[in-house]
Design an enzyme around this catalytic site. Structure first.
Site, mmCIF file in Angstrom:
data_model
loop_
_atom_site.group_PDB
_atom_site.id
_atom_site.type_symbol
_atom_site.label_atom_id
_atom_site.label_comp_id
_atom_site.label_asym_id
_atom_site.label_seq_id
_atom_site.Cartn_x
_atom_site.Cartn_y
_atom_site.Cartn_z
ATOM 1 N N ARG A 113 -37.130 -49.153 -30.054
ATOM 2 C CA ARG A 113 -37.511 -48.322 -28.912
ATOM 3 C C ARG A 113 -37.573 -46.845 -29.321
ATOM 4 O O ARG A 113 -36.760 -46.388 -30.138
ATOM 5 C CB ARG A 113 -36.445 -48.495 -27.819
ATOM 6 C CG ARG A 113 -36.722 -47.794 -26.510
ATOM 7 C CD ARG A 113 -37.912 -48.367 -25.809
ATOM 8 N NE ARG A 113 -37.916 -48.058 -24.381
ATOM 9 C CZ ARG A 113 -38.949 -48.325 -23.595
ATOM 10 N NH1 ARG A 113 -40.047 -48.891 -24.086
ATOM 11 N NH2 ARG A 113 -38.907 -48.055 -22.300
ATOM 12 N N THR A 417 -49.331 -52.031 -23.299
ATOM 13 C CA THR A 417 -48.471 -52.858 -24.151
ATOM 14 C C THR A 417 -49.183 -54.118 -24.640
ATOM 15 O O THR A 417 -50.193 -54.537 -24.077
ATOM 16 C CB THR A 417 -47.173 -53.262 -23.413
ATOM 17 O OG1 THR A 417 -46.596 -52.105 -22.869
ATOM 18 C CG2 THR A 417 -46.171 -53.942 -24.289
ATOM 19 N N THR A 435 -45.635 -51.302 -27.848
ATOM 20 C CA THR A 435 -46.326 -50.516 -26.827
ATOM 21 C C THR A 435 -46.432 -49.065 -27.221
ATOM 22 O O THR A 435 -45.695 -48.600 -28.099
ATOM 23 C CB THR A 435 -45.537 -50.618 -25.489
ATOM 24 O OG1 THR A 435 -46.302 -50.008 -24.442
ATOM 25 C CG2 THR A 435 -44.190 -49.917 -25.565
ATOM 26 N N GLU A 437 -46.681 -47.357 -24.246
ATOM 27 C CA GLU A 437 -46.423 -47.187 -22.807
ATOM 28 C C GLU A 437 -47.721 -47.235 -22.015
ATOM 29 O O GLU A 437 -48.245 -48.300 -21.804
ATOM 30 C CB GLU A 437 -45.558 -45.948 -22.540
ATOM 31 C CG GLU A 437 -45.479 -45.394 -21.129
ATOM 32 C CD GLU A 437 -45.232 -46.369 -19.976
ATOM 33 O OE1 GLU A 437 -44.730 -47.477 -20.183
ATOM 34 O OE2 GLU A 437 -45.564 -46.015 -18.838
ATOM 35 N N GLU A 456 -43.654 -42.829 -23.823
ATOM 36 C CA GLU A 456 -42.607 -43.783 -23.421
ATOM 37 C C GLU A 456 -41.501 -43.142 -22.595
ATOM 38 O O GLU A 456 -40.835 -43.819 -21.802
ATOM 39 C CB GLU A 456 -41.992 -44.417 -24.672
ATOM 40 C CG GLU A 456 -41.487 -45.826 -24.455
ATOM 41 C CD GLU A 456 -42.624 -46.812 -24.320
ATOM 42 O OE1 GLU A 456 -42.650 -47.507 -23.296
ATOM 43 O OE2 GLU A 456 -43.485 -46.879 -25.210
ATOM 44 N N ASP A 459 -40.542 -43.630 -18.990
ATOM 45 C CA ASP A 459 -39.712 -44.743 -18.508
ATOM 46 C C ASP A 459 -38.315 -44.287 -18.084
ATOM 47 O O ASP A 459 -37.577 -45.058 -17.453
ATOM 48 C CB ASP A 459 -39.596 -45.848 -19.568
ATOM 49 C CG ASP A 459 -40.808 -46.767 -19.585
ATOM 50 O OD1 ASP A 459 -41.721 -46.553 -18.776
ATOM 51 O OD2 ASP A 459 -40.850 -47.703 -20.407
ATOM 52 N N SER A 481 -38.682 -52.778 -20.116
ATOM 53 C CA SER A 481 -38.762 -54.109 -19.497
ATOM 54 C C SER A 481 -39.248 -55.159 -20.478
ATOM 55 O O SER A 481 -39.437 -56.317 -20.091
ATOM 56 C CB SER A 481 -39.727 -54.076 -18.318
ATOM 57 O OG SER A 481 -39.296 -53.165 -17.365
ATOM 58 N N GLY A 501 -47.025 -55.501 -19.567
ATOM 59 C CA GLY A 501 -47.112 -55.373 -18.111
ATOM 60 C C GLY A 501 -46.037 -54.532 -17.464
ATOM 61 O O GLY A 501 -45.725 -54.731 -16.284
ATOM 62 N N GLY A 502 -45.412 -53.592 -18.210
ATOM 63 C CA GLY A 502 -44.370 -52.771 -17.595
ATOM 64 C C GLY A 502 -43.289 -53.651 -17.009
ATOM 65 O O GLY A 502 -42.905 -54.662 -17.614
#
Ligand code: GLU
Length: 609
Positions: A113, A417, A435, A437, A456, A459, A481, A501-502
């Protein structure tokens, strides 16, 4: 409105049908038509891949055919997606890699991340001019302030070191080939470029790459990215230190701190705080997976900083005691929607980056906690949303008295993503979601380097609240997620799946598992089925096809629906899943979307034994 999504045309067909036009166009003879054909389901032996894109799937198959394993092939496919799906994924972003290692029989994960810069203040998302929060669009979405330190190059290097057999240079070869010889532009790529046109035009480095001649590349033209090929070659020769230190790191930090805007653009583009020290300090993290048992299956997911594993896991624990397969479709879907809302309430209250927040991962994935949360589900009636979170400190599986509902939370996660699934002949399985984002990330290409930077950090919660596990902190990973998931049956792989898909990633993975395990669908049908997503909001977001199929039957339960789709893009789809199912006889069934995102690409190494 749903946009027209064309299948990715083969270079051969495109050349015949459309001629060859567009600024980045080359002779179609340079592309191999076999690599651009799309099949959503493929079954066979010796290795399999499912991704959103045939070039990426072909890259994985090429690596497997040459004796590489699932980790090697997953990195090769991901790097290729950086070329062909550059608005969803690439080295400017981050992601989560989940791996089943056949030799040890263990599932391990890598948290790649993005992180907040060390100098990012708590009020980074407050406009100093107005003392009010920046608007999500356009200020935060297209900005330097939302760019997190990219984790994807470090993830690839770590995955290869931990499980792979190739070095990074060899794993990048197929992607370098595709970036150099080009790929055929399809309707999805053109539409995504058009959706981003205004902000891409605001940055000369972005518009010269993705708006050649001032327009999105034409469908059927061949798109090359020589700058990205050169960046990949640099990584191939010098390893990822050439990304996290040296001239490239300096250019990334400079782009974030002083975004190079086109003269006359009206986009505000707030500057960010990233320094070269932030890049030099980045590390992808080995993490233990989350684990729950659902109907005898061991379900492994991504632990925080993603909320994927805990939220999918908690919902499965809530549903485990319920006999979904013995219910009407509406009765089972009601249970699914309610379990999801409860798990989302707990996600909001408890999940953030475990390096900076005390996350009760064990409680959230404890079957006893799930049993207690299940008390909130009335089989005949949907609860008033938002539902309150549970108490992770004092649960005992006994139904508590009613808690007060909460204020509604705004969900700003986007729907970009990409996800891929790979398996090899040794039985290793890679499940990888990555991703940048937003579709198109921050909109900012690092000049001359051929890749987009993520956004990102959107988020994070926008407004700082010391009690919010997802508040901004320096060096922190924003809550994700992403939910790459590997399911074992009696110790052997049964199913691996994931989706973009978030926050709908979680519900897509959950619904697909229920479709496959409880509702009698094979894996292709489970992916194709229309989707609904209840994330603890008053209305259930659902694809129009879901509302048409089940809206009437679910209305008496009190569910109200709103059609999916967001203001930024023209797509009305939820998710774009990929999966591989493993049959007891060694057969692998690779499945991708038949329609969403223009359809995905499933391939196997050998159709027969
Ligand atoms: N940023 C999102 C997350 O980490 C993913 C974005 C998307 O899927 O569009 O969960």
């Amino acid at each position: 409105m749903r946009h027209l999504i064309g299948r990715r045309l083969s270079a051969f067909t495109a050349a015949l049908a459309l001629g060859v036009t567009g600024a980045a166009v080359a002779s179609p003879a340079a592309a191999d038509p076999r690599e651009t054909e799309k099949t959503p389901t493929a079954s066979g032996y010796g290795g399999a891949v499912s991704s959103v894109d045939p070039e990426a799937s072909a890259a994985a198959i090429e690596v497997l055919r040459k004796g590489g394993n699932a980790a090697d092939a997953a990195v090769a496919a991901a790097a290729t997606l950086g070329v062909t799906e550059p608005y969803s994924a690439g080295i400017g972003g981050g992601g989560y890699f989940v791996y089943y290692d056949a030799e040890t029989g263990k599932v391990g994960t890598i948290d790649g991340r993005e992180t907040a810069p060390a100098k990012m203040p708590h009020d980074a998302f407050i406009d100093p001019k107005t003392s009010k929060p920046y608007r999500f669009t356009p200020e935060l979405v297209t900005s330097g302030v939302s760019v997190g330190v990219p984790g994807t190059p470090a993830t690839w290097e770590r995955a290869l070191a931990r499980w792979g057999s190739l070095d990074l240079g060899d794993a990048l070869k197929p992607a370098i080939k595709v970036a150099t010889r080009g790929f055929v532009v399809d309707e999805t790529f053109r539409q995504q470029t058009l959706d981003n046109k205004a902000r891409f035009a605001a940055f000369p480095a972005t518009s010269s790459l993705y708006l050649p001649g001032g327009d999105a590349p034409a469908v059927g033209s061949i798109f090359r990215n020589h700058d990205l090929a050169a960046t990949y070659r640099l990584l191939a020769q010098q390893g990822t230190r050439s990304f996290y230190t040296g001239p490239l790191a300096a250019e990334i930090a400079a782009t974030v701190q002083a975004p190079a805007k086109a003269p006359g653009t009206s986009l505000p583009v707030p500057a960010g705080f990233m320094t070269t020290a932030d890049l030099a300090d980045y590390g992808a993290l080995d993490q233990a997976p989350t684990q729950v048992n659902y109907r005898g299956l061991d379900v492994f997911g991504m632990a925080p900083s993603s909320s994927g594993g805990t939220t999918v896991g908690e919902a499965l624990n809530i549903l485990d005691p319920v006999n979904l397969s013995g219910m009407s479709a509406a009765g089972a879907l009601h249970q699914y929607l309610e379990a999801s809302a409860l798990a989302f309430a707990d996600r909001a209250k408890y999940v953030g980056d475990p390096a900076q927040v005390d996350v009760p991962t064990d409680a959230l994935t404890d079957p006893l906690f799930g049993k207690e949360r299940a008390c909130q589900i009335n089989p005949q009636r949907a609860a008033v949303k938002p539902v309150a979170p549970g108490n992770v400190d004092g649960y005992d599986g006994v139904c508590p008295s009613d808690a007060a509902p909460l204020a509604a939370e705004k969900d700003t996660e986007n729907i970009s993503t990409t996800n891929l699934t790979v398996a090899d002949k040794w039985g290793n399985v890679a499940e990888y979601t990555l991703t940048i984002e937003q579709t198109g990330g921050s909109g900012m290409v690092v000049p001359g380097r051929g890749f987009l930077l993520n956004n990102e950090l959107t988020d994070f919660s926008t407004v700082y609240d010391a009690k919010d596990p997802n508040r901004i902190e320096p060096g922190k990973r924003p809550r994700s997620s992403m939910a790459p998931t590997i399911i074992l049956k009696e110790g052997a792989p049964f199913l691996a799946l994931g989706s973009p898909g978030g926050s709908t990633i979680i519900t897509t993975v959950l619904q697909t598992i229920l479709n496959r395990v409880d509702l009698g669908m094979d894996i292709s049908a489970a992916i194709a089925a229309p989707r609904a997503s209840q994330r603890n909001t008053a209305q259930v977001t659902a694809e129009p096809e879901f509302i048409a199929a089940f809206g009437k039957e679910l209305a008496p339960f009190g569910h109200r629906f709103t059609p999916s789709g967001d203001a930024f893009t023209s797509a009305a789809e939820i998710g774009a899943a990929t999966a591989i199912e493993f049959r007891p006889d060694g057969k692998m069934v690779a499945a991708a979307e038949p329609v969403r995102r223009g359809g995905g690409s499933a391939m196997v190494l050998n159709r027969s034994r």
